[in-house]
Scaffold this motif. Sequence first.
Motif, PDB file in Angstrom:
ATOM      1  N   LEU A 104      49.979  42.153  55.253  1.00  0.00           N
ATOM      2  CA  LEU A 104      49.866  43.600  55.012  1.00  0.00           C
ATOM      3  C   LEU A 104      50.670  44.000  53.787  1.00  0.00           C
ATOM      4  O   LEU A 104      50.233  44.848  52.998  1.00  0.00           O
ATOM      5  CB  LEU A 104      50.371  44.381  56.219  1.00  0.00           C
TER       6      LEU A 104
ATOM      7  N   PHE B 168      45.848  44.188  65.976  1.00  0.00           N
ATOM      8  CA  PHE B 168      46.034  43.607  67.306  1.00  0.00           C
ATOM      9  C   PHE B 168      44.907  44.044  68.241  1.00  0.00           C
ATOM     10  O   PHE B 168      44.384  43.239  69.016  1.00  0.00           O
ATOM     11  CB  PHE B 168      47.395  44.010  67.864  1.00  0.00           C
ATOM     12  N   ILE B 169      44.512  45.310  68.135  1.00  0.00           N
ATOM     13  CA  ILE B 169      43.433  45.804  69.000  1.00  0.00           C
ATOM     14  C   ILE B 169      42.138  45.051  68.699  1.00  0.00           C
ATOM     15  O   ILE B 169      41.415  44.640  69.616  1.00  0.00           O
ATOM     16  CB  ILE B 169      43.267  47.326  68.825  1.00  0.00           C
ATOM     17  N   MET B 170      41.866  44.822  67.409  1.00  0.00           N
ATOM     18  CA  MET B 170      40.658  44.078  67.055  1.00  0.00           C
ATOM     19  C   MET B 170      40.729  42.650  67.591  1.00  0.00           C
ATOM     20  O   MET B 170      39.734  42.102  68.057  1.00  0.00           O
ATOM     21  CB  MET B 170      40.480  44.054  65.540  1.00  0.00           C
TER      22      MET B 170
ATOM     23  N   SER C  51      46.315  53.986  59.494  1.00  0.00           N
ATOM     24  CA  SER C  51      46.825  54.186  60.854  1.00  0.00           C
ATOM     25  C   SER C  51      47.450  55.560  61.050  1.00  0.00           C
ATOM     26  O   SER C  51      47.002  56.319  61.881  1.00  0.00           O
ATOM     27  CB  SER C  51      47.795  53.078  61.242  1.00  0.00           C
ATOM     28  N   SER C  52      48.467  55.915  60.277  1.00  0.00           N
ATOM     29  CA  SER C  52      49.017  57.247  60.518  1.00  0.00           C
ATOM     30  C   SER C  52      49.706  57.758  59.270  1.00  0.00           C
ATOM     31  O   SER C  52      50.105  57.000  58.401  1.00  0.00           O
ATOM     32  CB  SER C  52      49.992  57.247  61.693  1.00  0.00           C
TER      33      SER C  52
ATOM     34  N   VAL D 206      42.293  41.706  70.219  1.00  0.00           N
ATOM     35  CA  VAL D 206      42.096  41.778  71.669  1.00  0.00           C
ATOM     36  C   VAL D 206      40.607  41.906  71.981  1.00  0.00           C
ATOM     37  O   VAL D 206      40.094  41.269  72.903  1.00  0.00           O
ATOM     38  CB  VAL D 206      42.925  42.943  72.247  1.00  0.00           C
TER      39      VAL D 206
ATOM     40  N   TYR E  57      42.538  44.879  59.439  1.00  0.00           N
ATOM     41  CA  TYR E  57      43.387  45.160  58.277  1.00  0.00           C
ATOM     42  C   TYR E  57      42.982  46.480  57.631  1.00  0.00           C
ATOM     43  O   TYR E  57      43.824  47.266  57.205  1.00  0.00           O
ATOM     44  CB  TYR E  57      43.298  44.026  57.260  1.00  0.00           C
TER      45      TYR E  57
ATOM     46  N   GLN F  94      39.287  40.716  62.191  1.00  0.00           N
ATOM     47  CA  GLN F  94      40.627  40.947  61.647  1.00  0.00           C
ATOM     48  C   GLN F  94      40.564  41.599  60.271  1.00  0.00           C
ATOM     49  O   GLN F  94      41.449  42.375  59.922  1.00  0.00           O
ATOM     50  CB  GLN F  94      41.407  39.644  61.608  1.00  0.00           C
TER      51      GLN F  94
ATOM     52  N   PHE G 151      41.582  49.051  59.097  1.00  0.00           N
ATOM     53  CA  PHE G 151      42.022  50.176  59.936  1.00  0.00           C
ATOM     54  C   PHE G 151      43.534  50.334  59.893  1.00  0.00           C
ATOM     55  O   PHE G 151      44.050  51.435  60.066  1.00  0.00           O
ATOM     56  CB  PHE G 151      41.578  49.976  61.389  1.00  0.00           C
TER      57      PHE G 151
ATOM     58  N   HIS H  61      52.163  55.426  57.134  1.00  0.00           N
ATOM     59  CA  HIS H  61      52.816  54.378  57.923  1.00  0.00           C
ATOM     60  C   HIS H  61      51.778  53.308  58.243  1.00  0.00           C
ATOM     61  O   HIS H  61      50.865  53.551  59.014  1.00  0.00           O
ATOM     62  CB  HIS H  61      53.373  54.939  59.219  1.00  0.00           C
ATOM     63  N   ILE H  62      51.911  52.181  57.612  1.00  0.00           N
ATOM     64  CA  ILE H  62      50.953  51.109  57.846  1.00  0.00           C
ATOM     65  C   ILE H  62      51.508  50.201  58.930  1.00  0.00           C
ATOM     66  O   ILE H  62      52.640  49.734  58.833  1.00  0.00           O
ATOM     67  CB  ILE H  62      50.706  50.323  56.548  1.00  0.00           C
ATOM     68  N   SER H  63      50.701  49.999  59.948  1.00  0.00           N
ATOM     69  CA  SER H  63      51.165  49.206  61.078  1.00  0.00           C
ATOM     70  C   SER H  63      50.032  48.306  61.557  1.00  0.00           C
ATOM     71  O   SER H  63      48.875  48.704  61.555  1.00  0.00           O
ATOM     72  CB  SER H  63      51.618  50.143  62.197  1.00  0.00           C
ATOM     73  N   PRO H  64      50.340  47.078  61.935  1.00  0.00           N
ATOM     74  CA  PRO H  64      49.255  46.159  62.326  1.00  0.00           C
ATOM     75  C   PRO H  64      48.735  46.360  63.745  1.00  0.00           C
ATOM     76  O   PRO H  64      48.105  45.462  64.266  1.00  0.00           O
ATOM     77  CB  PRO H  64      49.894  44.791  62.143  1.00  0.00           C
ATOM     78  N   ILE H  65      48.998  47.498  64.352  1.00  0.00           N
ATOM     79  CA  ILE H  65      48.485  47.729  65.712  1.00  0.00           C
ATOM     80  C   ILE H  65      46.952  47.661  65.765  1.00  0.00           C
ATOM     81  O   ILE H  65      46.396  47.012  66.661  1.00  0.00           O
ATOM     82  CB  ILE H  65      49.009  49.076  66.251  1.00  0.00           C
TER      83      ILE H  65
END
Lengths: 255, 256
Positions: free
Chosen positions: A126, A69-71, A46-47, A73, A40, A36, A42, A62-66
């Motif tokens: 975040l 979530f992938i980590m 993000s974009s 998973v 954080y 995690q 990554f 644009h900071i997003s916790p996607i």
Amino acid sequence: MNSIIHKDSQMSVAFEQFKDKLYHNSFAFFQLIALQALGYLFSFSSSMTGIGDQHFMLSIRHISPIPLFIMSVIWIVVQAFGFSGEKRREYYMVSNNFTAYFSDIAVLEIYAVIIGITMVFSGPMLQLLAGLSSGYPNLGTTYDSMTALHYLSLFITTTFYALLFGAGAYFLGILRSRYQSFLVIGSIAFILLLITWSLLGIRFIGPGFNIGTAGVKQFYVQETSIMLWLIKIIGSLGALYGLSWLAIKNLEVNR
Amino acid sequence: MYAILPFAFILFLLLVIFLSRFFGKKISTKLSIRLMGVYGMILLLSPFLAAFATDTVDKDDGITETPDFYYQEILENYGNYSLENLQNEEYLKVIKETELRVSTESFSDDDPFVISTTGLNVDGWYDRDYGYTMIVERSDEVENIIITQFQQRGFIQGYEVTQGFEPWTWTLDHWGQGAGRLKATLNRSEISLFTLTPPPFAFQFDEGIASDRFGGSQVPSLNVGTINWILIPEDLPIRFQGSEPHRLIERDSGTE
């Protein structure tokens, strides 16, 4: 020792195993923290969108916790693979297939709930990290407009999505420990079947018909009715659990 | 970009399996549980810490959005404006005032004072979001050259972008007897901002919001323009170098 335990029902043995697995597999928590932390990191890259030319540049990150979530998973997938490996089950003296299966699934569910909780708190986290690390002005967050219901739905959805990945990985792991190298042939056959199915579908039904990761994602993520979504998720989870149980039922322990 | 995600996923999977084989026995159970406890505490406290530690942009609720290409409107109706008007204009912000000393006697019609905008590389700026305007005003009230740079106010979600602009640098070159040149240098402005967007799952059951949130990140639209209002002494002969004619207005306050 054995005689005392044998008086207990299978469920209570499974519960003891569950507690034992949760404790002895606590290295997983260390992995979760490490993954995690990477997530954080990554999340911050993000974009980015921007306009400008050689004299003027405006960029918005644009900071997003996607990625987080992938980590997470990845973490639950690794854990599920670990649990489904047969070597772990040799450790338990009074283990049978049912208790092993039940305790594995219970631990995975606890892990999924942990992921859900960390995802709920990832927003404030975040905000905190972004405020501390970047010197840029914050344009404001969409988190501010989230209500308690949004947080609840964030918790439920991330928990179930993580659990879905965990159950899928567990099923694959069980297949691997049961069929060994046949799994490779089986998965190739399955992929070929999917491709044939897609080709036939495109040929006979229409160009809109396709099976792919995007379609699978759409099936779950673009469902706004909560009842239908629950039916889809619980149905898929039930199918994965059922298949795992069918695969583990006659599996020889301590082979 | 999303095409690499599955590969990254598998790569990380292998990495984690490898690393846990490697480190698994070195980290004790108790240490892991303690670390998880600390991490959990940090997560639980993060809403409170975030409330104090983050500095969001101080938003002005009474924002009136600047009309698009307002600086061009000023350019077209420059006769109605004076420098004092513009300084009180709510859509404009003075970002720099430069005063440069020049002696009127050293220049003649044969050897005029040069206002140069060469090297700015401003070709084709008219179609862009960022434009510039240079207004030169002859005035009998000034003895020196006074350059006032205005920036059209631009807002992105309530944040005033104008404050991040680097003003132009105006310098006075001297070479030889009397010869002189006013030269503009454009400094690159870089404005970086960030936003935090929750994962789309948070709005999965909110049908009203769902349609907006799945669209992805939007590109901001912004039009900002710079106005350089140059006051020069009335009897200073001038010549222009490198500037676009229709962006350049010369007016004689004495004749109006």
